[in-house]
Motif scaffolding. Structure first.
Motif, mmCIF file in Angstrom:
data_model
loop_
_atom_site.group_PDB
_atom_site.id
_atom_site.type_symbol
_atom_site.label_atom_id
_atom_site.label_comp_id
_atom_site.label_asym_id
_atom_site.label_seq_id
_atom_site.Cartn_x
_atom_site.Cartn_y
_atom_site.Cartn_z
ATOM 1 N N PRO A 97 78.449 -38.564 36.991
ATOM 2 C CA PRO A 97 77.464 -39.642 37.010
ATOM 3 C C PRO A 97 75.923 -39.744 37.118
ATOM 4 C CG PRO A 97 78.249 -39.064 39.622
ATOM 5 C CD PRO A 97 78.636 -38.040 38.565
ATOM 6 N N HIS A 98 75.307 -38.646 37.515
ATOM 7 C CA HIS A 98 73.789 -38.632 37.443
ATOM 8 C C HIS A 98 73.359 -37.704 36.317
ATOM 9 C CE1 HIS A 98 74.673 -39.732 41.415
ATOM 10 N NE2 HIS A 98 75.480 -38.367 41.705
ATOM 11 N N ARG A 99 71.835 -37.852 36.224
ATOM 12 C CA ARG A 99 71.089 -36.961 35.222
ATOM 13 C C ARG A 99 71.040 -35.730 36.017
ATOM 14 N NH1 ARG A 99 65.732 -39.206 32.876
ATOM 15 N NH2 ARG A 99 66.023 -37.651 31.104
ATOM 16 N N LEU A 100 70.884 -34.450 35.205
ATOM 17 C CA LEU A 100 70.749 -33.301 36.000
ATOM 18 C C LEU A 100 69.906 -32.343 35.497
ATOM 19 C CD1 LEU A 100 72.360 -31.752 38.194
ATOM 20 C CD2 LEU A 100 73.535 -30.538 36.407
ATOM 21 N N PHE A 101 68.871 -32.113 36.195
ATOM 22 C CA PHE A 101 67.549 -31.095 35.687
ATOM 23 C C PHE A 101 67.757 -29.576 36.192
ATOM 24 C CE2 PHE A 101 64.495 -35.310 36.128
ATOM 25 C CZ PHE A 101 65.146 -35.534 35.102
ATOM 26 N N GLY A 102 67.672 -28.708 35.279
ATOM 27 C CA GLY A 102 67.425 -27.372 35.568
ATOM 28 C C GLY A 102 65.906 -27.250 36.162
ATOM 29 N N VAL A 103 65.624 -26.405 37.063
ATOM 30 C CA VAL A 103 64.322 -26.385 37.591
ATOM 31 C C VAL A 103 64.180 -25.117 38.062
ATOM 32 C CG1 VAL A 103 62.670 -27.103 39.307
ATOM 33 C CG2 VAL A 103 64.364 -28.715 38.652
ATOM 34 N N SER A 104 63.304 -24.478 37.321
ATOM 35 C CA SER A 104 62.959 -22.951 37.867
ATOM 36 C C SER A 104 61.214 -22.886 38.198
ATOM 37 C CB SER A 104 63.508 -21.922 36.777
ATOM 38 O OG SER A 104 62.652 -22.292 35.591
ATOM 39 N N GLY A 105 61.011 -22.020 38.970
ATOM 40 C CA GLY A 105 59.632 -21.713 39.426
ATOM 41 C C GLY A 105 59.531 -20.790 40.543
ATOM 42 N N LYS A 106 58.282 -20.197 40.826
ATOM 43 C CA LYS A 106 57.926 -19.223 41.527
ATOM 44 C C LYS A 106 57.260 -19.693 42.878
ATOM 45 C CE LYS A 106 58.856 -15.313 38.619
ATOM 46 N NZ LYS A 106 58.011 -14.389 37.788
ATOM 47 N N PRO A 107 57.550 -19.251 44.071
ATOM 48 C CA PRO A 107 58.589 -18.766 44.692
ATOM 49 C C PRO A 107 59.903 -19.697 44.736
ATOM 50 C CG PRO A 107 57.436 -18.988 46.585
ATOM 51 C CD PRO A 107 56.661 -19.688 45.314
ATOM 52 N N ALA A 108 61.073 -19.000 44.575
ATOM 53 C CA ALA A 108 62.429 -19.937 44.202
ATOM 54 C C ALA A 108 62.719 -20.349 45.621
ATOM 55 C CB ALA A 108 63.470 -19.011 43.710
ATOM 56 N N TYR A 109 62.831 -19.729 46.548
ATOM 57 C CA TYR A 109 63.443 -20.294 47.831
ATOM 58 C C TYR A 109 62.592 -21.536 48.486
ATOM 59 C CZ TYR A 109 66.064 -20.923 52.291
ATOM 60 O OH TYR A 109 66.469 -21.762 53.415
ATOM 61 N N PRO A 110 61.195 -21.209 48.594
ATOM 62 C CA PRO A 110 60.442 -22.262 48.938
ATOM 63 C C PRO A 110 60.456 -23.424 47.952
ATOM 64 C CG PRO A 110 59.199 -20.351 49.169
ATOM 65 C CD PRO A 110 60.424 -19.891 48.375
ATOM 66 N N LEU A 111 60.653 -23.232 46.531
ATOM 67 C CA LEU A 111 60.597 -24.368 45.935
ATOM 68 C C LEU A 111 62.168 -25.124 46.211
ATOM 69 C CD1 LEU A 111 60.103 -25.736 43.054
ATOM 70 C CD2 LEU A 111 61.146 -24.050 41.713
ATOM 71 N N LEU A 112 63.042 -24.713 46.313
ATOM 72 C CA LEU A 112 64.325 -25.257 46.630
ATOM 73 C C LEU A 112 64.133 -26.083 47.852
ATOM 74 C CD1 LEU A 112 67.611 -25.562 46.122
ATOM 75 C CD2 LEU A 112 67.567 -23.707 47.980
ATOM 76 N N LYS A 113 63.503 -25.596 49.032
ATOM 77 C CA LYS A 113 63.220 -26.488 50.140
ATOM 78 C C LYS A 113 62.313 -27.498 49.728
ATOM 79 C CE LYS A 113 62.132 -22.809 52.897
ATOM 80 N NZ LYS A 113 61.885 -22.107 54.437
ATOM 81 N N PHE A 114 61.362 -27.419 48.913
ATOM 82 C CA PHE A 114 60.404 -28.578 48.596
ATOM 83 C C PHE A 114 61.119 -29.477 47.924
ATOM 84 C CE2 PHE A 114 57.886 -30.393 45.090
ATOM 85 C CZ PHE A 114 57.219 -31.456 45.803
#
Lengths: 247, 307
Positions: free
Chosen positions: B223-240
């Motif tokens: 049901p949603h739009r989905l974005f693939g997001v990558s960047g460094k550093p990966a785990y802090p990015l996830l938390k952001f």
């Protein structure tokens, strides 16, 4: 690099069972604080190598150190200073949550006071305070794994070995478990992990891939993908593992 | 008539509702996947269908035969590979196969063609004890034993669990060749990436089928739009990303994070700019197609909210 920067140093480590060389002169280092993925096909020698690193089996030749302790002569010290968790065996299903924490805290030599303090901290962090009197066997698999992981860290080891920690759990729980791993690594604990999920290999700082008892390659996921001209680790793994000769 | 028909089957063990009102219709000659984590009820459903367990409620038929009334007849038509290695460890490869053939009143020779392709790979080890085989060879032997009496329906309960990525690929290639001979295959797996290898699938969680269809149709209903997001550093990015209130959900998928957003709220370019402004490097945001794991997590969440 020396023992202050490398928590694992392995030099020409070899294990033979009769005529069969399960692990064949492998040499590598694991840096302090990294998430190190230890991959390989079934039968490549991963489990044998991991048993030696955990002080459960002696090498036939070669050697090394884990957290500065010698693999051949200081097995008991190694066992006391590492954490270990596997999906197959982790906690006692017929003991309550607090009893499991009490048992493992005792095995690792923590005082009663320290165990009570760690239990409270751990259950609070995991949001499991209300579950302290539940039998571990009655918990959902995802909770069991989080608890097993935290108990593997109860004595604050510098390194924890995770042997296929996420097998069989649902996709969301699997990811929440990796959040816990990343959080722990951020706190400075070294993570040594095996998995059959190739997306999980991407979360590692570096990955080694064993084929037929030797380390076929070892590098960061990005460097491996570039070297094998692959878009994901699954392809890298298959390119390497297809070279395997032994069944 | 479907090869396997399940109507409102429920099964309870004490306080645990293992299956609740499960219905399925599997066509002859398809590879049907039952996809879900440990404890979802996959094995319970298999045991009911192979007549080893009685349902509390509901009914089920295999090849038109009732799993309760016609259980003896069903057993002649089906092959079953249970989750745990179920062969005799002390018997050799050939002895195991011979035993299973004899149990079904046939011989290896009589049905050799049916198993030739797989058996030829383990035949060099015919005198080795089953307990001394490697994981991949055990799996091939178990498949031969399940096929030796020429069943028309094959039940494979988690045949690839704990098996490495290469052996899993080989195993699926064997399944495709078995399907070509007209056999219906019901296979269960906890690996979501195997869903796309099936003709149709059901996603199962806590005893409920949360979705049924072709893998493509299930993905199309996301049901949603989905974005693939990558960047460094990966785990802090996830938390952001998780702290951003306008993003619905965010999970790691290997080298990328998958971020679900409500259509019309934020574009990939806007999200990329926001992440870069936070100081992350090598940032890439792109619109992507969901996979079965994205769908499973979404459907499991809806299921939790309803219950």
């Amino acid at each position: 690099m020396n023992e202050t920067e490398n928590i694992i140093i392995v030099d020409k480590l070899t294990k033979k069972f009769g005529d069969f060389t399960a692990v064949d002169h492998i040499s590598f280092e694991v840096h302090r604080g990294e998430i190190f993925g230890f991959l390989g096909a079934n039968g490549a020698g991963k489990t044998t190598a991991m048993k030696i690193l955990c002080g459960l089996s002696l090498p036939t030749s070669g050697g090394g150190t884990v957290n500065g302790y010698d693999l051949c002569r200081e097995q008991e010290k190694i066992k006391r200073h590492i954490g270990y968790m596997s999906q197959k065996f982790s906690l006692y299903a017929d003991l309550k949550v607090w009893e499991n924490i009490r048992l493992f805290g005792g095995i690792y030599g923590l005082s009663g006071k320290r165990i009570r303090q760690k239990s409270d901290e751990m259950l609070h962090y995991l949001n499991m305070t209300d579950l302290r009197d539940e039998l571990v066997g009655d918990l959902p698999l995802g909770w069991k794994q989080k608890l097993a992981f935290s108990i593997a860290l109860i004595h604050q080891p510098a390194i924890v070995f995770l042997d296929e920690p996420t097998g069989g759990v649902d996709p969301e729980t699997r990811r929440l478990f990796w959040d816990l791993i990343c959080e722990t690594a951020e706190g400075g604990t070294t993570i040594f992990v095996t998995t059959h999920y190739m997306d999980e290999a991407e979360y590692c700082d570096r990955v080694s891939i064993m084929v037929d008892g030797v380390i076929a390659d070892l590098d960061s996921p990005a460097a491996l993908k570039q070297h094998y001209q692959a878009t994901d680790m699954d392809t890298v793994f298959r390119k390497l593992a297809y070279q395997a000769k032994r069944e | 008539m479907g090869a396997i028909e399940v109507e409102n089957v429920s099964k309870r063990y004490g306080n645990c509702q293992a299956l609740e009102q499960v219905s399925l219709d599997i066509q002859a000659g398809e590879i049907y996947g039952l996809i879900g984590p440990d404890g979802a009820g996959k094995t319970t459903l298999f045991r009911i269908l192979v007549t080893l367990l009685l349902p509390d409620n509901g009914s089920a038929r295999v090849e038109g035969l009732d799993v309760v009334k016609d259980f003896m007849a069903i057993r002649r038509h089906i092959g079953y590979m249970p989750g745990r290695f179920s062969l005799y460890q002390d018997l050799t490869v050939a002895e195991n196969l011979d035993f299973f053939a004899t149990m079904f009143g046939t011989t290896i020779t009589e049905n050799y063609e049916n198993i030739r392709e797989i058996y030829s790979q383990i035949e060099p080890f015919r005198d080795r004890r089953a307990g001394k085989l490697s994981g991949g060879m055990k799996q091939k032997l178990a498949l031969c034993c399940a096929l030796v009496h020429r069943p028309s329906v094959l039940f494979l309960d988690e045949p690839t669990t704990g098996v490495d990525a290469v052996s899993r690929k080989d195993f699926w290639n064997m399944l495709y060749r078995i399907r070509e001979s007209g056999v219906t295959i019901l296979v269960s797996t906890p690996y979501m990436d195997e869903a796309s290898l099936c003709d149709r699938i059901s996603l199962i969680q806590k005893g409920h089928l949360i979705e049924t269809g072709t893998p493509a149709a299930i993905v199309a209903q996301y049901p949603h739009r989905l974005f693939g997001v990558s960047g460094k550093p990966a785990y802090p990015l996830l938390k952001f990303l998780r702290r951003c209130p306008d993003l619905l959900r965010c999970f790691s998928f290997g080298s990328e994070h998958h971020v679900a957003v409500e259509p019309g709220t934020i574009s990939p370019e806007q999200l990329q700019a926001r992440i870069q402004a936070e100081g992350f490097s090598d940032v890439v945001v792109r619109e992507i197609e969901p996979n079965i794991e994205d769908c499973f997590m979404e459907l499991a969440k809806e299921e939790r909210q309803e219950s």
